[in-house]
Design a protein around this motif. Structure first.
Motif, short mmCIF file in Angstrom:
data_model
loop_
_atom_site.label_atom_id
_atom_site.label_comp_id
_atom_site.label_asym_id
_atom_site.label_seq_id
_atom_site.Cartn_x
_atom_site.Cartn_y
_atom_site.Cartn_z
N ALA A 1 0.83 -1.20 0.00
CA ALA A 1 0.00 0.00 0.00
C ALA A 1 0.87 1.26 0.00
CB ALA A 1 -0.92 0.00 1.21
N GLY A 2 1.86 1.30 0.89
CA GLY A 2 2.75 2.44 0.96
C GLY A 2 3.52 2.64 -0.33
N GLN A 3 3.97 1.52 -0.92
CA GLN A 3 4.75 1.60 -2.15
C GLN A 3 3.90 2.12 -3.31
OE1 GLN A 3 8.28 0.87 -2.45
NE2 GLN A 3 7.70 2.21 -4.14
N GLN A 4 2.66 1.65 -3.41
CA GLN A 4 1.79 2.10 -4.50
C GLN A 4 1.48 3.58 -4.38
OE1 GLN A 4 -1.57 -0.36 -5.73
NE2 GLN A 4 -2.87 1.47 -5.90
N VAL A 5 1.15 4.03 -3.18
CA VAL A 5 0.82 5.44 -2.98
C VAL A 5 2.03 6.32 -3.30
CG1 VAL A 5 0.23 7.19 -1.24
CG2 VAL A 5 -1.01 5.02 -1.30
N GLN A 6 3.20 5.94 -2.80
CA GLN A 6 4.38 6.77 -3.01
C GLN A 6 4.82 6.76 -4.47
OE1 GLN A 6 5.69 8.76 -0.55
NE2 GLN A 6 6.73 9.68 -2.30
N THR A 7 4.74 5.60 -5.12
CA THR A 7 5.11 5.52 -6.53
C THR A 7 4.23 6.42 -7.39
OG1 THR A 7 5.95 3.25 -6.32
CG2 THR A 7 5.30 3.97 -8.52
N ASP A 8 2.93 6.39 -7.12
CA ASP A 8 2.02 7.23 -7.90
C ASP A 8 2.20 8.71 -7.57
OD1 ASP A 8 0.96 5.13 -9.29
OD2 ASP A 8 -0.77 4.85 -7.96
N LEU A 9 2.52 9.02 -6.32
CA LEU A 9 2.79 10.42 -5.95
C LEU A 9 4.05 10.91 -6.65
CD1 LEU A 9 1.87 12.83 -4.21
CD2 LEU A 9 3.25 11.88 -2.33
N ASP A 10 5.06 10.06 -6.71
CA ASP A 10 6.33 10.42 -7.35
C ASP A 10 6.19 10.70 -8.84
OD1 ASP A 10 7.69 10.21 -4.96
OD2 ASP A 10 8.41 8.17 -5.33
#
Length: 419
Positions: free
Chosen positions: A403-412
């Protein structure tokens, strides 16, 4: 002579037509809102009180389902069919409407002086030079509970997560009540009532929120993963079929006295006051192990702006000015307990549950939802991302780390913190 007379008659007809069109709009206002459960209060209390001052201004309250409001409003504004007054989400969603010239600036309204800068910040440009919505209210997150349920198992409101889980285990063993009353079908509850509710205690409120904006912290950091790990533990206590349970189902379950703990926003108080027949208490988000300082999501939630395409701006401004008065602050806070005034006016909150939640400000530090300011301006939409992954984590379809990885990847993909 004949030609001149013809032009005079034509000109008179044009003037008459323009006057008729103006008259069709004069004295009539339409409010766009996502508060679909508040229609009776607006129609029976708020608007009639306004009409005591302005009896010739007809006001229509038009509400859309909360989850559909942003998309529906944008479509209406783009199509030229939106109402005169626009109920404003805080920060980025409304800022974008102002930047698209769909909301007018309101700095010519004297009533804005009745609000502190922190309240106006939710509806102002980044440099603070223009305010485009009149602040109305904030909401506070926490947990409501059925006092009869707690009495049955001999429990007191928990102060720590360890105490919270001990209560959940006792409730589940007793079997009389659904321990945690929340579903994941609407998704927004998983983020708003879950992630943004308990999260501030983990990322230390404004310190963590500002660190995300600056790029010093990421959603993949341990504090954020820990929040999703906690949410994942809720599933066994949420009752059978929670994956298909919508917000209205959750409200109904709690109102009927069949659930013990309701992860809540203070906006739900009026619903339960109307429907529940048992005593209700509230407690702030319990502290993680080892923590002693508490934080609450005290979110600047609702304001009202002026549609730049309105044909009746004069009357719309009269309504907005009235929203800034002590009369409205007192009326709104007590007609809709759980919506807390943002103005400088001194208001006495009469509902004891609302007063209790407001009292948390004295012992806990306030923050706002960390997805609302600056980080919600790009694509993919951060708010919707948090809805989705938080629901998936609770459903067991995604790990907290994923979950954290998906959110951060999309934010980046779109957000580059200022250096």
């Amino acid at each position: 002579m004949k030609i001149g007379l013809a032009w005079m008659r034509c000109g008179a007809a044009v003037v008459a037509l323009a006057a008729g069109l103006a008259a069709a709009h004069a004295g009539s206002l339409k409010i766009e809102s996502w508060r679909n459960d508040d229609a009776d209060i607006w129609n029976n209390t708020i608007i009639p009180t306004f009409n005591k001052h302005y009896p010739d201004i007809k006001v229509e309250f038009s509400a859309t389902q909360p989850a559909e409001y942003n998309a529906a409003l944008n479509a209406k504004l783009d199509g030229g069919t939106a109402g005169d007054l626009i109920t404003c989400r805080p920060f980025d969603a409304s800022l974008q409407l102002y930047q698209k010239h769909q909301l007018d600036g309101l700095d010519d309204l004297a009533g804005l002086a009745n609000f502190p800068d922190v309240a106006k910040a939710a509806w102002s440009t980044d440099d603070g030079k223009v305010t485009f919505c009149m602040p109305m209210a904030s909401v506070i997150h926490g947990f409501m509970y059925n006092e009869d349920a707690f009495k049955k198992i001999g429990a007191k409101p928990p102060k720590t997560m360890a105490e919270f889980h001990d209560i959940l285990d006792k409730l589940k063993k007793d079997g009389t009540y659904t321990p945690i009353d929340m579903g994941t079908a609407d998704q927004w509850e998983a983020a708003t009532m879950g992630f943004q509710n308990i999260g501030p205690n983990y990322w230390k409120g404004e310190t963590g929120r500002e660190a995300l904006i600056s790029g010093k912290e990421k959603y993949t950091d341990p504090d954020y993963i820990a929040v999703w790990k906690e949410l994942a533990t809720w599933a066994p206590y949420m009752g059978n079929g929670f994956q298909a349970q919508k917000s209205a189902d959750s409200q109904n379950l709690f109102s009927l006295g069949k659930a013990a703990i309701y992860p809540a926003g203070s906006w739900d108080i009026s619903t339960f006051r109307k429907d529940a027949q048992f005593p209700i208490g509230a407690f702030p988000p319990p502290l993680p192990a080892g923590d002693t300082e508490c934080y609450i999501s005290d979110h600047t939630d609702i304001g009202m702006g002026l549609n730049a395409a309105s044909k009746n701006k004069e009357d719309a401004k009269k309504f907005l000015e009235w929203l800034s008065t002590p009369e409205f602050a007192d009326l709104y806070a007590n007609a809709l307990p759980g919506f807390f005034p943002l103005s400088k006016a001194k208001v006495t909150i009469k509902d004891p549950l609302a007063a209790d939640m407001l009292g948390w400000r004295a012992t806990c530090k306030s923050t706002i939802r960390n997805s609302y300011q600056i980080l919600n301006r790009g694509t993919p939409n951060l708010e919707n991302e948090l809805w989705n992954v938080s629901a998936q984590v609770i459903n067991g379809a995604m790990t907290p780390e994923a979950a954290g990885q998906q959110v951060q990847t999309d934010l980046d993909k779109w957000y580059k913190p200022a250096k």
